[in-house]
Design a protein around this motif. Sequence first.
Motif, PDB file in Angstrom:
ATOM      1  N   SER A   1       0.692  -1.195  -0.092  1.00 36.67           N
ATOM      2  CA  SER A   1      -0.189  -0.052  -0.124  1.00 36.67           C
ATOM      3  C   SER A   1       0.808   1.297   0.079  1.00 36.67           C
ATOM      4  N   VAL A   2       0.467   2.263  -0.660  1.00 34.43           N
ATOM      5  CA  VAL A   2       1.195   3.473  -1.015  1.00 34.43           C
ATOM      6  C   VAL A   2       0.081   4.693  -0.606  1.00 34.43           C
ATOM      7  N   TYR A   3       0.698   5.506   0.077  1.00 35.06           N
ATOM      8  CA  TYR A   3      -0.156   6.799   0.461  1.00 35.06           C
ATOM      9  C   TYR A   3       0.445   7.907   0.044  1.00 35.06           C
ATOM     10  N   TRP A   4      -0.086   9.136  -0.438  1.00 35.95           N
ATOM     11  CA  TRP A   4       0.472  10.366  -0.777  1.00 35.95           C
ATOM     12  C   TRP A   4       0.104  11.471   0.190  1.00 35.95           C
ATOM     13  N   TYR A   5       0.755  12.203   0.445  1.00 31.71           N
ATOM     14  CA  TYR A   5       0.404  13.483   1.408  1.00 31.71           C
ATOM     15  C   TYR A   5       1.160  14.656   0.669  1.00 31.71           C
ATOM     16  N   GLN A   6       0.466  15.890   1.023  1.00 34.73           N
ATOM     17  CA  GLN A   6       1.053  17.000   0.533  1.00 34.73           C
ATOM     18  C   GLN A   6       1.190  18.042   1.885  1.00 34.73           C
ATOM     19  N   GLN A   7       2.184  18.754   1.978  1.00 37.44           N
ATOM     20  CA  GLN A   7       2.478  19.769   3.267  1.00 37.44           C
ATOM     21  C   GLN A   7       3.072  21.004   2.761  1.00 37.44           C
ATOM     22  N   SER A   8       2.121  21.819   2.660  1.00 38.65           N
ATOM     23  CA  SER A   8       2.525  23.254   2.393  1.00 38.65           C
ATOM     24  C   SER A   8       3.285  23.842   3.539  1.00 38.65           C
ATOM     25  N   LEU A   9       3.759  24.866   3.085  1.00 40.94           N
ATOM     26  CA  LEU A   9       4.797  25.520   4.294  1.00 40.94           C
ATOM     27  C   LEU A   9       3.989  25.837   5.532  1.00 40.94           C
ATOM     28  N   ASP A  10       4.458  25.408   6.723  1.00 38.37           N
ATOM     29  CA  ASP A  10       3.891  25.452   8.061  1.00 38.37           C
ATOM     30  C   ASP A  10       2.579  25.117   8.183  1.00 38.37           C
ATOM     31  N   GLN A  11       2.091  24.085   7.155  1.00 38.47           N
ATOM     32  CA  GLN A  11       0.814  23.510   7.300  1.00 38.47           C
ATOM     33  C   GLN A  11       0.824  22.150   7.736  1.00 38.47           C
ATOM     34  N   GLY A  12      -0.344  21.452   7.984  1.00 34.93           N
ATOM     35  CA  GLY A  12      -0.432  19.980   8.446  1.00 34.93           C
ATOM     36  C   GLY A  12      -0.013  19.031   7.000  1.00 34.93           C
ATOM     37  N   LEU A  13      -0.203  17.905   7.261  1.00 30.30           N
ATOM     38  CA  LEU A  13      -0.215  16.703   6.397  1.00 30.30           C
ATOM     39  C   LEU A  13      -1.711  16.582   5.925  1.00 30.30           C
ATOM     40  N   GLN A  14      -1.514  16.748   4.529  1.00 25.64           N
ATOM     41  CA  GLN A  14      -2.954  16.617   3.745  1.00 25.64           C
ATOM     42  C   GLN A  14      -2.792  15.496   2.920  1.00 25.64           C
ATOM     43  N   PHE A  15      -3.803  14.375   3.386  1.00 28.33           N
ATOM     44  CA  PHE A  15      -3.953  13.425   2.594  1.00 28.33           C
ATOM     45  C   PHE A  15      -4.580  13.388   1.148  1.00 28.33           C
ATOM     46  N   LEU A  16      -3.797  12.773   0.318  1.00 27.65           N
ATOM     47  CA  LEU A  16      -4.156  12.837  -1.207  1.00 27.65           C
ATOM     48  C   LEU A  16      -4.763  12.067  -1.620  1.00 27.65           C
ATOM     49  N   ILE A  17      -3.998  10.537  -1.497  1.00 28.58           N
ATOM     50  CA  ILE A  17      -4.574   9.405  -2.129  1.00 28.58           C
ATOM     51  C   ILE A  17      -4.042   8.248  -1.657  1.00 28.58           C
ATOM     52  N   GLN A  18      -4.593   6.832  -1.930  1.00 23.51           N
ATOM     53  CA  GLN A  18      -3.987   5.778  -1.403  1.00 23.51           C
ATOM     54  C   GLN A  18      -4.220   4.545  -2.469  1.00 23.51           C
ATOM     55  N   TYR A  19      -3.131   3.994  -2.716  1.00 19.25           N
ATOM     56  CA  TYR A  19      -3.369   2.690  -3.526  1.00 19.25           C
ATOM     57  C   TYR A  19      -2.652   1.273  -2.738  1.00 19.25           C
ATOM     58  N   TYR A  20      -3.477   0.547  -3.249  1.00 21.56           N
ATOM     59  CA  TYR A  20      -3.458  -1.008  -2.536  1.00 21.56           C
ATOM     60  C   TYR A  20      -3.101  -1.766  -3.571  1.00 21.56           C
ATOM     61  N   ASN A  21      -2.006  -2.436  -3.790  1.00 24.03           N
ATOM     62  CA  ASN A  21      -1.534  -3.632  -5.103  1.00 24.03           C
ATOM     63  C   ASN A  21      -2.104  -2.997  -6.556  1.00 24.03           C
ATOM     64  N   GLY A  22      -1.751  -1.820  -6.654  1.00 26.10           N
ATOM     65  CA  GLY A  22      -2.222  -1.184  -8.011  1.00 26.10           C
ATOM     66  C   GLY A  22      -3.567  -0.687  -8.067  1.00 26.10           C
ATOM     67  N   GLU A  23      -4.372  -0.791  -7.032  1.00 26.18           N
ATOM     68  CA  GLU A  23      -5.862  -0.194  -7.023  1.00 26.18           C
ATOM     69  C   GLU A  23      -5.842   0.973  -6.174  1.00 26.18           C
ATOM     70  N   GLU A  24      -6.753   2.189  -6.600  1.00 24.23           N
ATOM     71  CA  GLU A  24      -7.038   3.149  -5.677  1.00 24.23           C
ATOM     72  C   GLU A  24      -7.878   2.597  -4.675  1.00 24.23           C
ATOM     73  N   ARG A  25      -7.821   2.960  -3.508  1.00 20.67           N
ATOM     74  CA  ARG A  25      -8.666   2.445  -2.286  1.00 20.67           C
ATOM     75  C   ARG A  25      -9.073   3.673  -1.503  1.00 20.67           C
ATOM     76  N   ALA A  26      -8.412   4.800  -1.595  1.00 19.07           N
ATOM     77  CA  ALA A  26      -9.023   5.882  -0.628  1.00 19.07           C
ATOM     78  C   ALA A  26      -8.523   7.131  -1.452  1.00 19.07           C
TER      79      ALA A  26
END
Lengths: 112, 115
Positions: free
Chosen positions: B31-56
Amino acid sequence: DAKTTQPPSMDCAEGRAANLPCNHSTISGNEYVYWYRQIHSQGPQYIIHGLKNNETNEMASLIITEDRKSSTLILPHATLRDTAVYYCIVRVKKTSYDKVIFGPGTSLSVIP
Amino acid sequence: DSGVTQTPKHLITATGQRVTLRCSPRSGDLSVYWYQQSLDQGLQFLIQYYNGEERAKGNILERFSAQQFPDLHSELNLSSLELGDSALYFCASSVGPFSGANVLTFGAGSRLTVL
């Protein structure tokens, strides 16, 4: 997943224990408590997690209250390198997937 | 070294351009997760994959897209870049769903600067 509440910031003297609280009053019986930290601009780092019992590893100790409504992360001898944002996350044990949300966390400053 | 590899570490580009960020998960993690963190901001969840499929999916902009390949590495594509897209982009991986003993392991991040 249950909501967590953490103080926005804390100070700790170098060499003293840092006690970081987390409130998770709506936690359910199958939800784990996780702690991560993020040192400035680095990737978040896993620290410890627990379900009911207190846990200890080489980095920290996790104390979970008997009613599980709150927990405390303890860094026994804080150093300057422990200055970071600490995130408390509650996650239910699951086999499906959903968003993994990090709150604002607690910014810990270790002071010389 | 967490075992999660992100490239490039730093990237500077201009508005309107397109970039691709790459993530290789820790060995054995599906499983792979992507997050974005702008300057002095929190971690924003972008998208998640599991074994090639988008899951969240989080609040990922339509200008952004991602995929996970058969070898389990993942790419995050950012197009029509704007100044506000300047941020740290983190990838994390886990064996399965983040729960129980399956913890998230984060990479060192890719710092994107849009000029």
